[in-house]
Every structure is written in C-alpha cells, then in structure tokens.
Write a protein that holds these residues in place. Structure first.
Motif, short mmCIF file in Angstrom:
data_model
loop_
_atom_site.label_atom_id
_atom_site.label_comp_id
_atom_site.label_asym_id
_atom_site.label_seq_id
_atom_site.Cartn_x
_atom_site.Cartn_y
_atom_site.Cartn_z
N ILE A 1 29.06 -28.23 109.84
CA ILE A 1 29.26 -29.14 108.70
C ILE A 1 29.84 -30.44 109.24
N ARG A 2 29.19 -31.53 108.94
CA ARG A 2 29.67 -32.83 109.40
C ARG A 2 29.97 -33.69 108.18
N LYS A 3 31.25 -33.99 107.95
CA LYS A 3 31.62 -34.79 106.78
C LYS A 3 31.27 -36.25 107.01
N SER B 1 30.87 -40.15 104.61
CA SER B 1 31.55 -40.70 103.44
C SER B 1 30.72 -40.38 102.19
N SER C 1 28.16 -34.55 102.92
CA SER C 1 28.24 -33.90 104.24
C SER C 1 26.83 -33.58 104.72
N ASP D 1 25.82 -32.84 98.80
CA ASP D 1 26.60 -33.76 97.96
C ASP D 1 27.21 -32.88 96.88
N THR D 2 28.51 -32.64 96.99
CA THR D 2 29.14 -31.66 96.10
C THR D 2 29.01 -32.05 94.63
N LYS E 1 32.05 -22.29 104.73
CA LYS E 1 32.53 -22.76 106.03
C LYS E 1 31.47 -22.49 107.09
#
Lengths: 449, 449
Positions: B44-46, B48, B51, B67-68, B78
């Motif tokens: 997982i790469r966050k 802006s 992710s 995109d949550t 995770k």
C-alpha cells in the motif's frame, strides 16, 4: 588453435514401431508394405511347416508368421529374446486387427540367459500374489499386468491435465522433513547427518505454504506411512495426488473440484487408453454428480440398515465403508460417495471445525467402490484460531514455528485433498489388493524388489 | 425407505481472476468493466488523497487505486491481507499493461496477525541466502522468487510433454529401497520395521526394469544423496528428471534425445512463460546442436589451455567444468557441452564399457554454463557381461538378484539419463547457488522449513 568438437544434433530417435502399422479402419493403406520393427519375442508356437511368433512391442502384441524357409534369422531365437526384424504386413481376417506380419529378416539383439522363473506370456499370470510381486520385474511384462500401469499413467495424465487447465501450479516439496504433518507414530525416522528427520507422510504443510504463493498448487509424488497394518488396503509408500486451493467459499468447493477432476480424467482415459481398458474389461464409473452424506448420518444409516452395533464412534470400520457403498450404489447408482463432517477427534490439528458444531470438521473422505480413496477438507487459515486449537489439543506451537508463519503473515480461506493413486487405480480396475496397483509395492514385509 | 443424499456436482470452481483482465493487445474490449477479483495486498502506497494498492494475484501484480471516499472497505486492510474486491478497469497509459483497477468494494477475508519478519514486496529480497531460506514460506511470495519456480514448473511441463510425445511411459518407482543403485556410502539409511532400508539415490534399477516392460519410461521425482558436501552445487534431496529407453544403437541416441528434449522444453517455456522470463531477464540458450568432447581430451584441453596440472585423473574438479564451458562458449558459442567416455573407474557397475577401450565407458555428462546437470549413458544388457563386471569389481551378485533377473530374462540394448531439475533451473536463471532453485532445499545443515 581451435578445438575440434564433435556435434550432437537435437534429434528425436524414432521408435521403429511408430506409424508402421495399418491405422484403425484404414487397413488397405498399410497392407503389403515391408516394415522394420523391434520388440521381445513374447511367445513362439510351432505349427506344421511354420511358427507363430508373438512379438511384444512397447504397446501391443503382434501376430507374426515365421517360416524359416522365407526368413533369415541372425542369432539364437527364443522367447524373451529382443529382436529387430523386417516384415511384410499381410491381410489376415482371423487376426483381431485384420492383419499380421510375415517375417523376412530377424536380427537377435540380445538373448535371455535362462528361462523365465514364472510364465508371463499367458493371458494373465497363474501365480499367487506373493509370486507375482517377488518376480515383479518380469511379471510386469505380462500384457494384463502392463495394462494396469498404462491405465495408472493415464489417470495421472488426466489429473494433471485437468489441474493445469484449472490454473494449479505444480510444485516439488521435500520428502525429508523435520516434522510429521499428520501426527501420530506412523512416521519413518531417519538419521540426517546426526539429526533426527522424517519421511513426509503428506505434503500438507508445504502445499499450504504454497497456497500463499501460487493460490492453487498440486503435487503428484511419493508419501510414506509407517503403519503396521498388513491389509489389502495399505501400502507403506504410495503415490499421492495432492491439490490445495485458496479463496474457497466452502469445503464443498474442494469436493466439486475433485468430482470434476475425476470426471475429466476418466474421460481422458476413455479417449486415450481404449486398448488397455478393453483388455482389462474396465467398468468406467460416472462421476458427474456424486452423493454426499454426513459422517454421523452414514454411521446411523449403516447400523440401522444392517442391524450392526455402533462400535467405533469416530471412524469407519473397513466393513462399514463397503456397506455404505453398497447402500449408495443401490439407492443412487453411484460408485462414489462423499462422506463429510468427520469428527474433530479423528482429524489433524489443521482441520477447520464446523462453526455450528465444533465436534465435527469441514472435511470429507471420498469412498469409491467400498474404499476410501481421498481425504480432504478446509484448513484453518486464521492464526489465533489455529493456535487455540493446538493448545486445546496439548500441542507445542513452537515446534511448528515455520508452518505457523503463514498463518501469522496472512492466508486466504483454503483447503485441499490427497488422493491415493494406487487405491484409486485398484478400485477402478476392481483389483482385490492395492499392491496389484503399485509397480513395486512396499509393505510391512516387503521392501524388494 | 430411501435415504436423502445430498449431491455434489462435478464443477470446476473458477478463480475470480480468470478472463477478467483486458487481453494483451485488446485493451479496449476490457475497459470500463466492473470485475470481481481476489488476492493478497502486496503493498500500500499512500499518496495525497488516495492510495496505490498493489494486489498480488496468483500470477501477477496489479496496480489498483484506492480512494476511501469511493470504496467501501469491510475489515482491516493491511499488507498481506487477503481480499476479495470489486473494481473498475480503467485506462492508464503510465501502467505497463495500459490499465489499472479502481477499487469500489473490498472484503477482507483474512488479515495477518503480525508484520512480515522480512520485506517481500520489493523488486527482489534484500537479505542473505540464509534469511531467504529460513523464511522460505514467506520469501517465496516475492514476485521474483515466485517466478523462479513458475519457470521450473514450465521446464517440467516441457520435459514431460516432449517425453510423452516420444512415447515414454511415466512410472512411479519406490523411494524406499533395499539397495543403493549408485554404490558408495552416500546413502540415507532407514529403519524399516526392524530391517535396514535406504532412500533411493536414483530410480536406476527400476527404470531399467521398466525398459523391459514399456521400452521407454520416464520419472520426475525426488532422489536422495547423503553427500557431506556443503557447496553451491549440492542438495541432499533433489528432483531428478530420469528417462531410460530401449533399442538404442549407441549412447549418442540418448544425447540426441536429451538435446531435443531441452530444445523442446525451452521453446515451450518461451511460448508459455514470457512474463516470468522477462521479469528474471532469462537468457535462453540454444540447444539445437551441442558440442561434444571425450573426457580425456577435455582434461588435456583444459590443462594445456589454462596451464593447469593434471591432478585428479578420473574426474573433473568443479573448476575444470567451468573452464571447459568457457572454452566451449568461446569457440562454439554453445552454453552446453557433452563430455563423453568417462573412465570406467568412476562410473557405476552397470555402465557399459567401450569395446575399443574398456578403460572408458559409453557414458556422458552434460555441462551447462559451468555445471554438470546430467549424467547418462548406455547400460550393460547382457547377463554374462554384467556378471563378469560385478565380479571384476569385487561385488557380490547375489545382493542384486532381482535386478539381475532382467538381464537373465532378456533386455534390449538400452540407456538413459538423470537430469537435476534444480541445477538445470539454477544455470538457466544464472542463480549462484542451487539452493535458490529448490523450494525448500535440504542440505547438510538444513532440514527445515
């Protein structure tokens, strides 16, 4: 200065027999050709003025006419001699194939030193199982004995073709292991450079590990059980067809896949091994839909139907497996039956329990014509659940550290099965003893040839 | 009264991933579809506002946008969680495939308990070989590690497809044996119900026995060598690709067949495992024609070319195998070389000697990029010749009774070879240590995981 290397060309070496014979239904095209052929002299039958020589090639017996006046023979010709020959393909309506060979030239490549200690050129072999197995390197040359293992090969190829199509990855996991997967004392111990090691009872831990890598995996390889049983059903080394798959929604996914695998493999057999199936008069069972019954219901059914006392509560007696198959055959016509929800007490620590009743597991056996041929089920994938079960069973989780890493690191819901190739072959061919379906069986008394 | 059986239908269980993605070169057809997919959360790469979630499926890594605000997540998400998801296929020119997934719904099926003890979601794995192997169940999840064994699977499938086409019958021979085939002390002993037994060093005797039955046979299975070597070339358990064939006219038939088998398998790899070959930047060697040199000429060549003393007269030092391959590569361009006519003193009792010079055998090794990957040759088929050789070597023929039956009963001229699957894989992929090409390697120090 350059070196003079010889060169080996990548070339297949044709068997002399390839494409030599008149094709099925196209007899005319092959007649009156002179061909080269090789094989073993299976049988010589003297007639008046000539002999019938039955040649055993890699895949058939061929009737040949040997007239010494018309055929040059180089070397000493006897039964089991290996020969290379020239011969004419001649129409012969009394032969099953419609043709026979008239030998014109024979070169004996090697001749036997002694007569066979056992007669192998009859239809079957008229000897005890002990003799059959004692002289295995020779008795396997018998036409029917050989056909058993061609069919076994066909089953394997069928299973593999199915699994490859369904995106299972083939793996090779170690047979020397540090820990038994099935528990119990039935494990061969080994001195491994001064340390204790064991022979794998199954690829269980490894195939689960590989589900985390490839999602679906399979292995067809040897497994070892140090069981002291001396029965018609037990081998101490056998070939296990194992598969394991991730992202299942129920253990029934495994059952469905197994039924599809068997159905597909039997269809493969029918289209590729016609000759051997006919020779052994094999009755191919239906596997398109297979009845299923819960273990405890099966126990009750057998007890009530045959008026038997319920002795061993958590397992079948061998006789009960036979009786259940009889009932199933009579009522549904099926040669197979899935028995599901085996008692937790009789399944290994990795078996997932039924949420609705933790006394039973989400596991199954497949019975085929009276005999268990497969054990499978869903495995625990959650770390805490696995740990709790091990502790409940009095096991020391630290002994299973590397196995438990996969649970700690994350595993999908998964399950799989192991199918005994010799048992399956034996039931398919209706052989009385599973040893008859092992090339070189290993049992409590036998470790040779 | 009829029993109510449930019914299991023979049905394949599709992987959610099947046929889900835009096909190579047919991007447009797959775009803007909503699909169901499952796999592990590789990374997982966050970024802006959203992710990148890299999903690891059974055969690839897929770039997904999370995109949550636009995706319902059920459970704790995770790295290494196993998920089932719905997603939209969206065109993305910056992605290698030309598309990426926009996640719309995620169900977490299982979440890891702990973080990975070793980082597996980089390009490679930045760890020592020891660590790589200690954590094998996890490190195999790495994209490049996994690809090694997909290629190994491809080699196996290629070998098998070739051998089946050339009419070799697949056999399963016992691994628990009463007698070693290769002689010497390098054999694991086993307590077999109070008797001594051993782990098979090769299927040698059995595959020869089966030549008398099926003419051509092969087996791909484990073999065991109790060698105390601790080198980059040795495993104590490995997968041997063995074949044996009758009616050969020279040991060169075996060499030709091997070259053809390798050529065919490499071609199969190139057409079916493109992704993995590209990922590991594999240089596929030519096997269409392979240079060949006699052992003693090779020894002299190396000695003179590199000004080395001739120490061990009857065998190669590992360094000499490398040097010979260097010479061959330079002079012929080939990555392979056959070395033939090994000294009788260094070959087993069943090796056929050269009539013109009994000091050497009709045998060969195949070297590949500096390493021996195959040993093969013609075997003695004549009983008296075999007996005489055993007596000359001070062996007791009565210990080999059942093996010698085949010679007594008649055997065609025959020969075969064994190819080490891990060694072949390692040289193909140019891995430094053969352990890197074994899923769960066994060496003198390692019997786990």
């Amino acid at each position: 200065m350059m070196t003079a290397f010889e060169t080996i060309q990548a070339e297949t070496v044709p068997t002399d027999n390839e494409n030599n014979f008149p094709a099925e239904g196209r007899l005319q095209e092959g007649l009156n050709q002179e061909i080269t052929i090789h094989g073993s002299v299976h049988k010589i039958r003297k007639m008046s003025g000539f002999s019938f020589l039955i040649l055993r090639t890699s895949d058939r017996l061929i009737q040949c006419v040997l007239d010494t006046g018309k055929c040059r023979v180089e070397g000493s010709l006897k039964e089991e001699a290996c020969i290379r020959a020239r011969a004419l393909v001649v129409e012969e309506p009394r032969s099953k194939t419609g043709w026979e060979l008239h030998l014109t030239e024979i070169e004996v490549l090697s001749a036997p030193e002694e007569e066979m200690p056992v007669v192998i050129n009859g239809k079957g072999i008229d000897a005890s199982l002990e003799t059959l197995l004692d002289y295995r390197p020779l008795t396997l040359r018998n036409e029917k004995q050989r056909a058993i293992f061609k069919i076994q090969e066909g089953l394997c190829r069928g299973f593999r073709a199915f699994l490859e199509k369904e995106e299972f990855t083939e793996v090779h996991t170690p047979k020397i292991v540090y820990q038994g997967a099935e528990g119990g004392a039935n494990i061969f111990r080994l001195d491994y450079f001064g340390k204790d090691a064991y022979l794998a009872q199954s690829p269980q831990f490894y195939k689960q590990m590989m589900v985390g890598v490839n999602e679906r995996v399979f292995e067809i390889g040897p497994v070892f059980r140090a069981e002291k049983h001396d029965t018609a059903r037990h081998l101490n080394e056998y070939t296990s067809v194992d598969f394991e798959m991730g992202y299942i929604s129920s253990f029934r996914d495994i059952c469905r896949m197994e039924a599809a695998m068997i159905k597909s493999s039997l269809a493969w057999l029918q289209s590729h091994y016609e000759k051997e199936l006919a020779l052994l008069k094999v009755r191919i069972p239906e596997a398109g839909s297979i009845p299923s019954i819960r273990f405890h219901e099966a126990k009750e059914l057998i007890a009530s139907r045959y008026n038997r006392p319920l002795c061993e509560k958590n397992d079948f007696e061998p006789e009960e497996e036979k009786l259940l198959c009889e009932i199933v055959k009579k009522e549904t016509g099926s040669d197979f039956v899935f028995v599901t929800h085996y008692p937790s007490a009789k399944r290994p620590f990795y078996a997932m329990e039924d949420e609705e009743n933790p006394e039973v597991t989400l596991s199954f056996d497949l019975l085929f014509r009276g005999l268990e041929v497969t054990t499978g089920g869903q495995r625990i994938h959650d770390f805490r659940q696995q740990l709790a079960k091990m502790e409940r069973m009095g096991m020391d989780p630290s002994l299973f550290e590397s196995y438990l890493w996969i649970h700690k690191a994350g595993m999908p819901p998964h399950g799989g099965l192991g199918l005994g190739l010799e048992r399956f072959t034996a039931r398919l061919l209706e052989l009385e003893n599973v040893r008859q379906a092992a090339l070189f069986p290993r049992d409590i008394h036998r470790v040779m040839p």
